[in-house]
Write a protein that holds these residues in place. Structure first.
Motif, short mmCIF file in Angstrom:
data_model
loop_
_atom_site.label_atom_id
_atom_site.label_comp_id
_atom_site.label_asym_id
_atom_site.label_seq_id
_atom_site.Cartn_x
_atom_site.Cartn_y
_atom_site.Cartn_z
N ASN A 173 6.60 3.09 -3.77
CA ASN A 173 5.38 2.29 -4.21
C ASN A 173 5.91 1.44 -5.57
O ASN A 173 6.36 1.87 -6.63
CB ASN A 173 4.44 3.35 -4.98
CG ASN A 173 3.29 2.74 -5.70
OD1 ASN A 173 3.05 1.42 -6.04
ND2 ASN A 173 2.03 3.34 -5.83
N PRO A 174 5.95 0.09 -5.50
CA PRO A 174 6.87 -0.56 -6.39
C PRO A 174 6.10 -0.75 -7.58
O PRO A 174 6.76 -1.24 -8.67
CB PRO A 174 6.66 -1.88 -5.61
CG PRO A 174 5.73 -1.99 -4.85
CD PRO A 174 5.69 -0.68 -4.26
N GLU A 175 4.79 -0.34 -7.80
CA GLU A 175 4.21 0.03 -9.20
C GLU A 175 4.66 1.01 -9.59
O GLU A 175 4.19 1.19 -10.90
CB GLU A 175 2.48 0.03 -8.95
CG GLU A 175 1.94 -1.45 -8.35
CD GLU A 175 2.25 -2.44 -9.22
OE1 GLU A 175 1.48 -2.71 -10.34
OE2 GLU A 175 2.97 -3.36 -9.55
N LEU A 176 5.42 1.61 -9.23
CA LEU A 176 5.90 3.11 -9.94
C LEU A 176 7.65 2.87 -10.15
O LEU A 176 7.89 3.40 -11.36
CB LEU A 176 5.71 4.25 -9.04
CG LEU A 176 4.08 4.55 -8.78
CD1 LEU A 176 4.16 5.97 -7.88
CD2 LEU A 176 3.27 4.45 -9.89
N ALA A 177 8.15 2.49 -9.21
CA ALA A 177 9.79 2.28 -9.28
C ALA A 177 9.97 1.25 -8.32
O ALA A 177 9.98 1.40 -7.01
CB ALA A 177 10.38 3.54 -8.58
N PRO A 201 -0.16 -6.77 -7.60
CA PRO A 201 1.01 -7.66 -6.79
C PRO A 201 0.26 -8.69 -6.02
O PRO A 201 -0.63 -8.28 -5.20
CB PRO A 201 1.71 -6.55 -6.07
CG PRO A 201 1.65 -5.31 -6.95
CD PRO A 201 0.33 -5.11 -7.48
N THR A 202 1.00 -9.63 -5.67
CA THR A 202 0.35 -10.69 -4.80
C THR A 202 0.99 -10.69 -3.57
O THR A 202 2.00 -9.77 -3.25
CB THR A 202 0.77 -12.21 -5.54
OG1 THR A 202 2.28 -12.40 -5.35
CG2 THR A 202 0.15 -12.14 -7.14
N ASP A 246 -3.31 -17.95 -5.67
CA ASP A 246 -3.98 -18.50 -6.71
C ASP A 246 -3.99 -17.60 -8.11
O ASP A 246 -4.20 -18.29 -9.23
CB ASP A 246 -5.46 -18.58 -6.03
CG ASP A 246 -5.60 -19.50 -5.29
OD1 ASP A 246 -4.56 -20.51 -4.95
OD2 ASP A 246 -6.46 -19.53 -4.24
N ARG A 247 -3.89 -16.35 -7.67
CA ARG A 247 -3.67 -15.32 -8.96
C ARG A 247 -2.65 -15.69 -9.87
O ARG A 247 -2.63 -15.70 -11.14
CB ARG A 247 -4.11 -14.09 -8.58
CG ARG A 247 -5.31 -13.66 -8.00
CD ARG A 247 -5.28 -12.20 -7.32
NE ARG A 247 -4.43 -11.92 -6.50
CZ ARG A 247 -3.78 -10.69 -6.37
NH1 ARG A 247 -3.89 -9.90 -7.46
NH2 ARG A 247 -2.88 -10.58 -5.32
N ALA A 275 12.45 -12.27 -6.89
CA ALA A 275 10.91 -12.68 -6.89
C ALA A 275 10.10 -11.49 -7.39
O ALA A 275 9.03 -11.77 -8.10
CB ALA A 275 10.65 -13.36 -5.73
N ASP A 276 10.32 -10.40 -6.78
CA ASP A 276 9.46 -9.26 -7.03
C ASP A 276 9.69 -8.96 -8.62
O ASP A 276 8.51 -8.61 -9.22
CB ASP A 276 10.05 -8.00 -6.00
CG ASP A 276 9.68 -8.12 -4.72
OD1 ASP A 276 8.84 -8.93 -4.51
OD2 ASP A 276 10.17 -7.39 -3.69
N LEU A 277 11.01 -9.16 -8.97
CA LEU A 277 10.95 -8.46 -10.45
C LEU A 277 10.43 -9.42 -11.19
O LEU A 277 9.82 -9.22 -12.43
CB LEU A 277 12.55 -8.42 -10.73
CG LEU A 277 13.40 -7.12 -10.20
CD1 LEU A 277 14.80 -7.31 -10.37
CD2 LEU A 277 12.68 -5.92 -10.14
#
Length: 397
Positions: A23-27, A218-219, A254-255, A352-354
């Motif tokens: 889960n990239p929102e955790l690690a 995340p987008t 867009d976000r 890009a993720d970071l």
């Protein structure tokens, strides 16, 4: 404890590590670490994430085993440099061919519970990049004594010793908040430790939303016309010794367009990364470009970035560091989004993720009153950490 019991505990640790890292929102991208304490051959053993392993792809061999009791020999002794600490940890490996244990191994060892989880959750970081006094009050209000608070301490040996002291002073706690860094949780089972981590993050998400600072999700991995127009100019300006073949990953739905266009956001994301280890991948600040910039403007911006980076190095060097290359790893385009740069497509995607996480977290912290990452001097210490410099020197041998 039989060998089968120890392996069963390790298997549960591996599975929950994958859940945390998946889960990239955790690690995100190799960040964070996990551990489990077992008994083998009648002796206590610590399995901890190995350096270079991604939690999302964890396997048993990615969690090297160390004899646990000898690790306490240095808890109350003289300070070790991180290089000395790595040698000490390797000396206590059961298998000398195993990867280096995590630089936070000693803290995992000293925390009392069997299972320990550590990650850099986005919602936690949005609150952890606020002034220390505010963080302390937030943690106290949201979690009472369940989560103990640790002011920023440099990762490695110093963090392990400071964290151990705080945990010992507050034995009722089931987690530790690390200012400008992330979150530790622990429990007697893998499920208990990971569930505690999830609960803390959920509380933080609700707290941000209630204060008008909700963290944007995340987008998708999509660019836009403005970002795509910059890519050939970036390739022309950056391809060379560092980027023999430049790869780019543009993010601009867009976000993200709206978020990147908020007043002051370019300045905010340029203050530093949301958690210390990201600076090693993407440097302390992005290359900022205007949408519609031509090749000349891009060349000028790259040159200015390099000059600013050289000045940053001169301002903070102690005389023992070897300067890294002076080229950016991410691009921030106000009102258009972000671009990750890399030597490979995978590296560009990671960067890009970071960059996207940095923007989303910084925007949330800004809505809380301002994004306040580590000061430049501390960012430099991380980017030029002795362990990272040793890797650089080894590549030149």
């Amino acid at each position: 404890m039989t060998m089968g019991e120890a392996d069963t505990l390790l298997a549960s640790r591996v599975e929950s590590s994958r859940q945390l890292g998946g889960n990239p929102e955790l690690a995100m991208h190799g960040g964070g670490n996990t551990s489990v304490k077992v008994v083998r051959d009648g002796r206590r053993v610590l399995h901890v994430k190995g350096s270079g392993w991604d939690l999302a792809l964890m396997e048993p061999q990615g969690m090297p085993a160390l004899w646990l009791d000898p690790l306490f020999e240095v808890r109350d002794g003289p300070r070790l440099s991180d290089t000395e600490m790595v040698r000490f940890l390797r000396a206590n490996l059961l298998d000398q061919t195993a990867p280096n244990p995590s630089v936070e191994t000693l803290l995992h060892a000293y925390l009392p519970a069997r299972f320990v989880d550590h990650g850099h959750a986005s919602a936690v970081l949005a609150l952890a990049n606020r002034p220390e006094a505010e963080q302390r009050e937030t943690v106290r209000t949201l979690f009472g004594g369940d989560i103990t608070f640790l002011p920023y301490v440099f990762p490695g040996f110093d963090l392990s010793i400071a964290g151990a002291k705080v945990a010992k002073a507050e034995p009722q706690a089931t987690g530790m908040w690390l200012a400008q860094h992330g979150l530790f949780t622990w429990g007697d089972s893998a499920e208990e430790s990971l569930s505690q981590f999830h609960e803390v993050v959920a509380v933080c998400e609700r707290h941000l939303a209630a204060r008008g600072a909700a963290l944007m999700a995340p987008t998708g991995h999509e660019g836009n016309t403005a970002l795509n127009a910059l890519l050939p100019h970036l390739a022309e300006a950056l391809t060379g010794d560092v980027f023999a073949s430049l790869h780019c990953d543009a993010r601009g739905d867009d976000r993200l367009v709206a978020l990147s266009g908020q007043d002051g956001m370019a300045d905010a994301v340029s203050r530093g990364t949301v958690t210390p280890d990201h600076v090693i991948r993407i440097k302390p600040w992005p290359l900022v470009l205007d949408a519609g910039a031509g090749l000349g403007a891009v060349r000028d911006a790259v040159a200015n970035f390099g000059s600013a980076y050289e000045q940053y190095f001169r301002d903070h060097e102690t005389g023992s560091e070897t300067m890294l290359d002076v080229l950016p790893r991410v691009v921030f385009v106000p009102g258009a989004g972000v671009i990750g740069l890399g030597r490979t497509a995978a590296e560009a995607r990671i960067n890009a993720d970071l960059a996207e996480q940095n923007l989303r977290v910084a925007a949330s912290a800004q809505a809380m009153g301002g994004y306040e990452p580590l000061p430049r001097a501390e960012q430099f210490r991380i980017e030029y950490w002795e362990l990272e410099q040793a890797k650089l020197r080894s590549k030149k041998v």
